[in-house]
Scaffold this motif. Structure first.
Motif, mmCIF file in Angstrom:
data_model
loop_
_atom_site.group_PDB
_atom_site.id
_atom_site.type_symbol
_atom_site.label_atom_id
_atom_site.label_comp_id
_atom_site.label_asym_id
_atom_site.label_seq_id
_atom_site.Cartn_x
_atom_site.Cartn_y
_atom_site.Cartn_z
ATOM 1 N N THR A 60 0.838 -1.202 0.000
ATOM 2 C CA THR A 60 0.000 0.000 0.000
ATOM 3 C C THR A 60 0.872 1.250 0.000
ATOM 4 N N ASP A 200 -6.164 2.902 4.377
ATOM 5 C CA ASP A 200 -7.216 2.948 3.362
ATOM 6 C C ASP A 200 -7.056 4.195 2.501
ATOM 7 N N VAL A 201 -6.763 5.314 3.154
ATOM 8 C CA VAL A 201 -6.639 6.571 2.422
ATOM 9 C C VAL A 201 -5.342 6.608 1.624
ATOM 10 N N SER A 203 -4.056 4.332 -0.025
ATOM 11 C CA SER A 203 -4.155 3.655 -1.315
ATOM 12 C C SER A 203 -4.780 4.554 -2.376
ATOM 13 N N LEU A 204 -5.276 5.741 -1.992
ATOM 14 C CA LEU A 204 -5.777 6.684 -2.993
ATOM 15 C C LEU A 204 -4.647 7.507 -3.601
ATOM 16 N N TYR A 259 -11.075 -1.943 -0.454
ATOM 17 C CA TYR A 259 -9.943 -1.078 -0.113
ATOM 18 C C TYR A 259 -9.705 -1.094 1.392
ATOM 19 N N TYR B 85 -4.307 8.997 -10.049
ATOM 20 C CA TYR B 85 -4.030 7.581 -10.194
ATOM 21 C C TYR B 85 -4.376 6.863 -8.896
ATOM 22 N N MET B 86 -5.029 5.746 -9.007
ATOM 23 C CA MET B 86 -5.359 5.001 -7.800
ATOM 24 C C MET B 86 -5.012 3.537 -7.943
ATOM 25 N N ASN B 87 -4.722 2.956 -6.811
ATOM 26 C CA ASN B 87 -4.258 1.584 -6.744
ATOM 27 C C ASN B 87 -5.411 0.626 -6.478
ATOM 28 N N VAL B 88 -6.564 1.177 -6.162
ATOM 29 C CA VAL B 88 -7.683 0.337 -5.753
ATOM 30 C C VAL B 88 -8.903 0.617 -6.621
ATOM 31 N N ARG B 89 -9.822 -0.331 -6.593
ATOM 32 C CA ARG B 89 -11.029 -0.196 -7.377
ATOM 33 C C ARG B 89 -12.129 0.283 -6.445
ATOM 34 N N LEU B 90 -12.686 1.463 -6.716
ATOM 35 C CA LEU B 90 -13.696 2.037 -5.828
ATOM 36 C C LEU B 90 -14.950 2.375 -6.608
ATOM 37 N N GLU B 94 -18.063 5.148 -2.650
ATOM 38 C CA GLU B 94 -16.926 4.925 -1.746
ATOM 39 C C GLU B 94 -15.935 6.088 -1.827
ATOM 40 N N LEU B 95 -15.680 6.541 -3.053
ATOM 41 C CA LEU B 95 -14.745 7.659 -3.217
ATOM 42 C C LEU B 95 -15.274 8.903 -2.509
ATOM 43 N N PHE B 98 -14.881 8.983 1.124
ATOM 44 C CA PHE B 98 -13.545 9.320 1.609
ATOM 45 C C PHE B 98 -13.431 10.814 1.922
ATOM 46 N N PHE B 101 -13.384 11.709 5.483
ATOM 47 C CA PHE B 101 -12.331 11.148 6.341
ATOM 48 C C PHE B 101 -11.791 12.119 7.394
#
Lengths: 316, 254
Positions: A60, A200-201, A203-204, A259, B85-90, B94-95, B98, B101
């Motif tokens: 991550t 979690d954040v 990974s954005l 995620y 760019y993101m490493n995860v599928r959202l 979900e985005l 965030f 947060f």
């Protein structure tokens, strides 16, 4: 299927694997075989926990799903250390024979090395994390080359002992060490608990994470230290096995498709317990010790790694 | 108010932003324009603490950005960069979640869910809130990210070229939303733009940069003007007035 259900099923399988390993063919040897097996299972669970945790966190932080923490050169340092001790002091020396001393020495040296590396790299500030990885690769290669150099010079009988250290093995885990390692790992995990939500954040991506109020540099530093501690503990306990993390971390991503790191890490931990305990059982009962678990892991891991590379290439 | 004081950034020996002092007026859209490499994005990154400045300071409501706690800052200022760019599928939802947060640390309260709903509604994303980001078009993606910033509910919203790679329809849609954020919700929007006509039609104030320095700073009417534009872009740009908008006709100028 909901993720909590998936986790429950994995937990059941993991518990089942442990139970089979503990009780299969026990022949009522509760006083001798059971305690011995329990220590082995604890050692494998501990290895699974540290490797899975460290790999998911590391991937991550680096935004890369095909890296393992071994890229920082800790495994190579461990091998160099063992080679040097055997070369200069001989395989009969207390540091090799006494597992506790060996463990503590290896773990302390690996952690100190990692901290020095971070200190040196983060002193300047603003260095991208890839710089750290690059230095890790170079230092790791350097360590391996020196190890190889000494292994060539060493007495063939002594080399047997070195070779023994090259592959992770669960066959002679020391019971005192397991308890010590469990205490260490639990402490670190409790400390790290409050940082999990930031992962979690993270990974954005860096920019979005900072935008959302994550103290990026300090979190990354702390997590890297935790990764180094975990890798050192598992390597000191059973030997180099970080490649294994790559498999379980990626299986966890594919299986859970989320995620949320609490789920991803728990999943990866359960999968590693299943693979290690189940795999060790197969090694002992099916192969009757004709091979070691780490050989099988490296084989399956290698095949899976190639598959991942091909898949990522298609996606790009 | 955002106050930038004598801010500089050096890469090696080359200064990308040099001694910039500028005030961002509250409750207005301020556009940063200027040729490529003028230092607009770098300046915005330093204001939003994605990048450390070498000298100078940024004050937000009188307090120094570098001394603010990350979390407090995230409740006051949000930034959206060009590439995400993101490493995860959202999914979109979900985005956008965030965005809460800084307030909830990942455990959404009912209040948070309500704000997420509102933000989705505001960006017309409610119907597709469960679609995955990688299945969306560029315009939809950009809207999803802006919805996240809206859910973050900050007084100041900084956007680095939000119209990049968008077609005319989506560009207009996004600029109108930014206008509404200022007019209806009283936000302060700072935006880096390449198309000076969008800057002209939608912004209240324009800051023009060139070679790392601020060359012009004022209300839109003063900047969208042939002599001022000549200074910024080294081009003769005639201005046409159409329906109360000042349009720069630069396509065939020398």
């Amino acid at each position: 299927m909901r993720n909590s259900v998936k986790l429950a099923i994995l937990a059941l399988i993991a518990a089942g694997a442990c139970a089979i390993y503990l009780f299969h063919d026990l022949n009522g040897s509760y006083g001798y075989a059971l305690p011995k097996r329990t220590i082995k299972v604890l050692g494998m669970v501990l290895t699974g926990v540290t490797i899975a945790y460290a790999t998911v966190v590391f991937q991550t932080i680096t935004h890369n799903k095909i890296l393992t923490p071994s890229i920082m050169g800790l495994d190579s340092l461990y091998m160099l250390l063992q080679t040097l001790i055997i070369f200069f002091l001989g395989s009969g020396h207390m540091i090799i024979v006494n597992k506790q001393v060996n463990f503590l020495l290896s773990v302390v040296i690996m952690i100190v090395f990692a901290l020095l590396l971070y200190k040196f790299l983060f002193k300047k500030g603003g260095q991208p994390i890839y710089f750290l990885l690059l230095v890790g690769i170079i230092v790791g290669t350097f360590f391996s080359s020196i190890s190889t150099f000494f292994q060539v010079l060493i007495d063939p009988n002594e080399f047997q002992i070195v070779q023994d250290k090259m592959f992770a093995s669960f066959n002679n885990i020391n019971s005192d060490l397991v308890w010590l390692a469990i205490a260490l790992v639990s402490l670190v995990m409790i400390y790290a608990w409050r940082f999990l939500k930031y992962l979690d954040v993270l990974s954005l991506g860096r920019d979005t994470a900072i935008n959302l109020g994550v103290p990026y540099d300090s979190i990354v530093k702390k997590m890297l230290v935790i990764v180094a501690i975990f890798i050192s503990i598992s390597t000191g306990l059973v030997g180099p096995i970080t490649f294994f993390g790559l498999i379980v971390a990626n299986l966890s991503y594919q299986f859970f498709k989320t995620y949320k790191h609490t789920i991803l890490i728990t999943g990866a931990i359960l999968m590693s317990v299943i693979a290690l305990v189940g795999g060790q059982w197969v090694v002992e009962r099916v192969f009757t010790f004709s091979t070691t678990l780490s050989v099988i892991i490296n084989f399956i891991g290698g095949v899976y790694f190639i598959y991942l590379l091909l898949k990522e290439r298609k996606a790009a | 108010m955002i106050q930038v004081r004598a801010l500089s950034k050096l890469y090696g020996k080359k200064s990308v932003v040099e001694d910039v002092t500028v005030d961002i007026q509250p409750r207005k859209i301020t556009s940063f324009i200027g040729p490529n490499g003028a230092g607009k994005s770098t300046l915005l990154s330093m204001v939003s603490r994605l990048l450390d400045s070498d000298t100078g300071e940024v004050l937000i409501d009188q307090s120094d950005v570098k001394k603010m706690k990350s979390n407090e800052f995230a409740k006051k200022v949000s930034i959206l960069k060009q590439s995400n760019y993101m490493n995860v599928r959202l999914t979109i939802r979900e985005l956008v979640s965030f965005g809460r947060f800084p307030y909830s640390k990942g455990r959404l309260t009912e209040e948070d869910e309500r704000i997420v709903d509102q933000s989705l509604e505001y960006m017309h994303l409610t119907d597709m809130q469960n679609s995955f980001l990688d299945e969306l078009s560029g315009g939809q993606r950009q809207r999803a990210f802006i919805a996240m910033v809206i859910a973050q509910d900050t007084e100041y919203i900084l956007l680095d070229e939000p119209l990049n790679n968008l077609d005319m329809k989506h560009s207009v849609q996004i600029m109108k939303i930014l206008r509404r954020l200022v007019d209806e919700l009283g936000k302060t929007v700072v935006i880096v733009l390449h198309d000076i006509n969008f800057a002209s039609v939608y912004s209240d104030r324009i800051v023009a940069m060139k070679d790392g320095k601020v060359v012009k700073d004022g209300p839109t009417e003063e900047i969208i003007e042939s002599s001022a534009l000549k200074e910024i872009y080294d081009m003769d740009i005639p201005i046409q007035k159409m329906d109360g908008c000042r349009i720069c006709v630069y396509f065939s100028s020398n």
